[in-house]
Design an enzyme around this catalytic site. Structure first.
Site, PDB file in Angstrom:
ATOM      1  N   LYS A  83      29.607 -12.951 -43.520  1.00 37.96           N
ATOM      2  CA  LYS A  83      28.939 -14.130 -44.093  1.00 37.96           C
ATOM      3  C   LYS A  83      28.910 -14.010 -45.617  1.00 37.96           C
ATOM      4  CE  LYS A  83      27.871 -15.350 -39.866  1.00 37.96           C
ATOM      5  NZ  LYS A  83      28.585 -16.455 -39.182  1.00 37.96           N
ATOM      6  N   SER A 104      33.889 -18.769 -38.567  1.00 43.42           N
ATOM      7  CA  SER A 104      32.661 -19.133 -39.284  1.00 43.42           C
ATOM      8  C   SER A 104      32.819 -19.069 -40.798  1.00 43.42           C
ATOM      9  CB  SER A 104      31.493 -18.227 -38.859  1.00 43.42           C
ATOM     10  OG  SER A 104      31.653 -16.918 -39.357  1.00 43.42           O
TER      11      SER A 104
END
Length: 207
Positions: free
Chosen positions: A84, A39
């Site tokens: 993230k 991701s």
């Protein structure tokens, strides 16, 4: 007795100090973790080892690790932590319009990801235009995060760099400061390309 004392002083004491120092460092300052998944590709790669600095002094552009079990109600079995990038901090607005991401009505420099991820990847399931207000009204977020137009106090809005596959704030809402484990640092022994992609975002967040 003297030999025993010297043995303790020369061997036991240094080893004990080393163990205590290691525990102090890993508990209160830094730790090493392994990235799991893509991701954050291409800036952080699957199975890459990175250093996590245990701090809550975060700014836009920082890459962080947080306890996903406390944030994502649809977390997959076996998962624990997410990595993230912080896009917005408390008090910020976030808006995406026609391929461009804005924070507080300022265009975000996203040169650290491809044009495809800036456009189709960021739009993903939410269309060519969205805002915190529209995202938080989808019903996907926790009730406490719903119907917000700005990032709440002690919270962050985060996105993965590989937007088209990333499960991030678009899907589960804001990340609480108290659930952040720390900030990612890329060790010197990894490629300069990876390091530059991280540092570039730290230095040039707004266009």
């Amino acid at each position: 007795m003297k030999k025993l004392f010297l043995f303790i002083w020369n061997w036991v004491v240094p080893i004990a100090i080393g163990i205590l120092a290691y525990l102090a460092i890993t508990t209160f300052w830094v730790n090493v973790v392994t990235i799991n998944g893509d991701s954050m590709d291409p800036n952080l790669l699957d199975q890459q080892k990175v250093v996590v600095q245990k701090t809550q002094n975060l700014k836009r552009g920082d890459v962080v690790v947080f306890d996903a079990r406390q944030e994502d109600p649809r977390i997959k079995a076996g998962n624990k932590d997410y990595v993230k990038r912080v896009i917005a901090v408390a008090g910020d607005t976030v808006e995406y319009k026609d391929g461009t991401l804005y924070v507080n009505n300022k265009k975000v420099d996203e040169s650290y990801i491809s044009t495809e991820e800036q456009n189709a990847g960021t739009a993903s399931s939410f269309g060519s235009s969205w805002s915190l207000k529209t995202l938080s009204s989808t019903g996907l977020w926790e009730k406490s995060d719903q119907n917000k137009s700005v990032v709440p106090k002690d919270s962050y809005f985060v996105l993965g760099d590989h937007r088209s596959v990333s499960n991030d704030s678009r899907y589960f809402g804001f990340v609480s400061k108290k659930h952040v484990i720390g900030k990612i640092h890329v060790p010197f022994w990894y490629s300069t390309t990876v390091k530059n992609n991280i540092s570039k975002q730290d230095q040039h967040y707004f266009a």
